[in-house]
Design a protein around this motif. Structure first.
Motif, short mmCIF file in Angstrom:
data_model
loop_
_atom_site.label_atom_id
_atom_site.label_comp_id
_atom_site.label_asym_id
_atom_site.label_seq_id
_atom_site.Cartn_x
_atom_site.Cartn_y
_atom_site.Cartn_z
N LEU A 47 0.96 -1.18 0.11
CA LEU A 47 0.02 0.09 0.19
C LEU A 47 1.04 1.26 0.04
O LEU A 47 1.98 1.23 0.81
CB LEU A 47 -0.92 -0.04 1.23
N ALA A 48 0.61 2.21 -0.79
CA ALA A 48 1.38 3.54 -1.11
C ALA A 48 1.08 4.30 0.22
O ALA A 48 -0.18 4.59 0.87
CB ALA A 48 1.25 4.28 -2.27
N ASN A 49 2.16 4.81 0.99
CA ASN A 49 1.78 5.68 1.98
C ASN A 49 1.10 6.94 1.59
O ASN A 49 1.66 7.65 0.44
CB ASN A 49 3.22 6.34 2.55
N GLY A 50 0.14 7.45 2.36
CA GLY A 50 -0.54 8.74 1.72
C GLY A 50 -1.94 8.21 1.22
O GLY A 50 -2.98 9.25 0.87
N VAL A 51 -2.52 7.02 0.94
CA VAL A 51 -3.68 6.68 0.39
C VAL A 51 -4.84 7.29 1.68
O VAL A 51 -4.49 6.45 2.36
CB VAL A 51 -3.49 5.45 -0.12
N THR A 52 -5.71 7.96 1.10
CA THR A 52 -6.68 8.27 2.26
C THR A 52 -7.74 7.23 2.17
O THR A 52 -7.88 6.45 1.41
CB THR A 52 -6.93 9.58 1.70
N GLU A 53 -8.29 7.59 3.40
CA GLU A 53 -9.62 6.60 3.60
C GLU A 53 -10.70 6.67 2.46
O GLU A 53 -11.26 5.84 2.10
CB GLU A 53 -10.35 7.18 5.13
N GLY A 161 3.55 6.86 -3.93
CA GLY A 161 3.76 6.77 -5.31
C GLY A 161 2.34 6.34 -5.94
O GLY A 161 1.26 6.24 -5.20
N TYR A 162 2.33 6.19 -7.19
CA TYR A 162 1.11 5.94 -7.98
C TYR A 162 1.09 4.21 -7.65
O TYR A 162 2.05 3.64 -7.48
CB TYR A 162 1.03 6.40 -9.29
N ASP A 163 -0.16 3.83 -7.95
CA ASP A 163 -0.52 2.42 -7.61
C ASP A 163 -1.67 1.90 -8.96
O ASP A 163 -2.71 2.18 -8.47
CB ASP A 163 -0.83 2.08 -6.45
N GLY A 205 -4.77 3.52 -7.83
CA GLY A 205 -5.20 3.67 -6.30
C GLY A 205 -3.90 4.20 -5.33
O GLY A 205 -4.09 3.76 -4.42
N GLY A 206 -3.15 4.74 -5.98
CA GLY A 206 -2.00 5.26 -5.16
C GLY A 206 -2.02 6.59 -4.52
O GLY A 206 -3.37 7.02 -4.39
N SER A 207 -1.12 7.31 -4.09
CA SER A 207 -1.18 8.47 -3.51
C SER A 207 -0.45 9.51 -4.37
O SER A 207 -0.44 10.74 -3.69
CB SER A 207 -0.32 8.56 -2.15
#
Length: 419
Positions: A47-53, A161-163, A205-207
């Motif tokens: 999971l990329a850091n920064g992905v919000t709820e 990062g992007y995902d 689905g990344g940040s």
């Protein structure tokens, strides 16, 4: 920023998927006794850091029912969250699931023999990178003996990062091209010799933004491309029709999806009712340049239910093509009949048709045409023998092709993004 540990995980996921090609010949005692026997395969790892709820991405798992001939009834997924590190990752419980303390369970539905089903568990970042603990996921069925399979799945939070993830719907004649399969029950198979749309999407689905994307489509044997976006390169590799495409100018923001018009044609001499498997994969490029060929769109709640997340282990989605092999009737001449009395008006129809402390995911609930439970891709895929070699050959050829075109190709095993 490079997601450095994904290549190995991606290969492991592909091997796990391809290995199911030979499982259909194995019928264990549970099958002989008329009991369901399922396998659970994790496909997502990071999971990329920064992905919000608000933009939580479902971690993808696959339920595999290719080991025998018994349909699994009432498949249920149970998730234990107590071993997750809440300071790094949070879980959204899909709407309609039962919550008991730190455990929740969701009904996935029936799974016919010889097929698989993907589902997602929505996770979001709460801060910090590194090991984020473990999810314990198990599956059962109404006609199975207890827990049929269980995995302790480690979660890792990477740098921002992007995902990317790919999503694709099975091919039918009357599919709605809208980025989801909600409300599309009872679709018509495609007649041999006719064309149909391919409903597909690439979701971030990344940040961080994905700047420029490449994507590829592999069709089952017996199916060819009838329409492709400009700039795609088409090739036949090992009997499979392949297309490699890229959009150098697009910028795909978190929560957005990308798609373009694609139509496929079923061969006039096809005799099978289901042609499988087809694949759609996507990867990010290093930077955007020029004018985008297509404009991304923000995913709505129905599309979020359909999209099933992305790290490098699951940048590939699979689909089937359903073929209508029913005999076509030839209308006979209608005899002329002289009326003997004045006809009465047709009657008017009188009937009518009606069309855990963990937060609940209203936007990530449900799957397919159902109204609750886990986000489900709706794919029912049985891998055929030899597909692994064909996919590898296609990947090698497409990379060589991309080099001849002097572009930077990032394979699905090596997602990259810039800080």
């Amino acid at each position: 920023m490079t997601f450095r540990y994904r290549s190995t995980l991606a290969r492991a996921g592909v091997v796990a998927l391809l290995s199911t090609a030979g499982l259909g010949a194995l019928a264990g005692p549970a099958q002989a006794a008329g009991k369901a026997d399922l396998q659970l395969i994790p496909l997502s790892y990071q999971l990329a850091n920064g992905v919000t709820e608000a933009k939580a991405k479902p971690f993808k798992f696959q339920v595999n029912n290719t080991a025998g001939t018994v349909d699994a009834k009432g498949v249920r997924v149970t998730v234990e969250t107590k071993n997750l590190k809440t300071g790094k990752v949070g879980v959204l419980v899909p709407k309609g699931c039962d919550i008991r303390g730190t455990t929740f369970s969701c009904l996935l539905g029936d799974l016919p023999a010889g097929t698989t089903e993907d589902f997602g568990l929505p996770l979001f970042s709460t801060g910090g990178t590194g090991a984020a603990g473990t999810l314990t996921v198990s599956i059962s069925a109404a006609n199975g003996d207890g827990v049929l399979d269980s995995v302790d799945h480690d979660i890792t939070v990477t740098d921002p990062g992007y995902d990317l993830t790919t999503w694709v719907q099975d091919v039918y004649a009357d599919v709605a091209v809208d980025g989801d399969d909600a409300g599309e029950a009872g679709l018509r198979p495609v007649r041999p010799g006719q064309t149909a749309p391919l409903d597909w999407a690439v979701f971030n689905g990344g940040s961080e933004n994905a700047t420029g994307i490449s994507y590829g489509i592999t069709l089952p044997v017996g199916v060819t491309f009838a329409e492709l976006p400009e700039g795609c390169v088409e090739q036949d590799l090992g009997g499979f029709a392949n297309a490699y495409c890229e959009d150098l100018g697009v910028v795909l923001k978190p929560g957005q999806y990308y798609t373009a018009d694609v139509r496929v044609k079923v061969g006039a001499d096809v005799a099978e009712k289901v042609l499988r498997p087809g694949f759609v994969w996507a990867a990010g490029l290093e930077a955007a340049s020029g004018t985008p060929e297509e404009q991304p769109k923000v995913a709505n709640s129905a599309q979020r239910r359909a999209f099933s997340e992305a790290d490098d282990g699951d940048n590939t989605a699979q689909f089937d093509v359903f073929v209508d092999q029913s005999p076509q009737s030839t209308p006979s001449p209608t005899p002329t009949v002289q009326p003997t009395s004045t006809p009465t008006a047709e009657p008017t129809p009188t009937g009518s048709v009606t069309a855990v402390p963990t937060p609940t995911a209203d936007g990530g609930a449900g799957g397919g045409t159902g109204g609750g439970g886990l986000p489900v891709t709706g794919m029912q895929v049985g891998l055929i023998g030899g597909i692994g070699a064909a996919v590898v050959a296609a990947g090698v050829a497409l990379m060589m092709l991309s080099r001849r075109r002097k572009v930077v190709l990032v394979t699905p095993g090596e997602e990259r993004t810039e800080d």
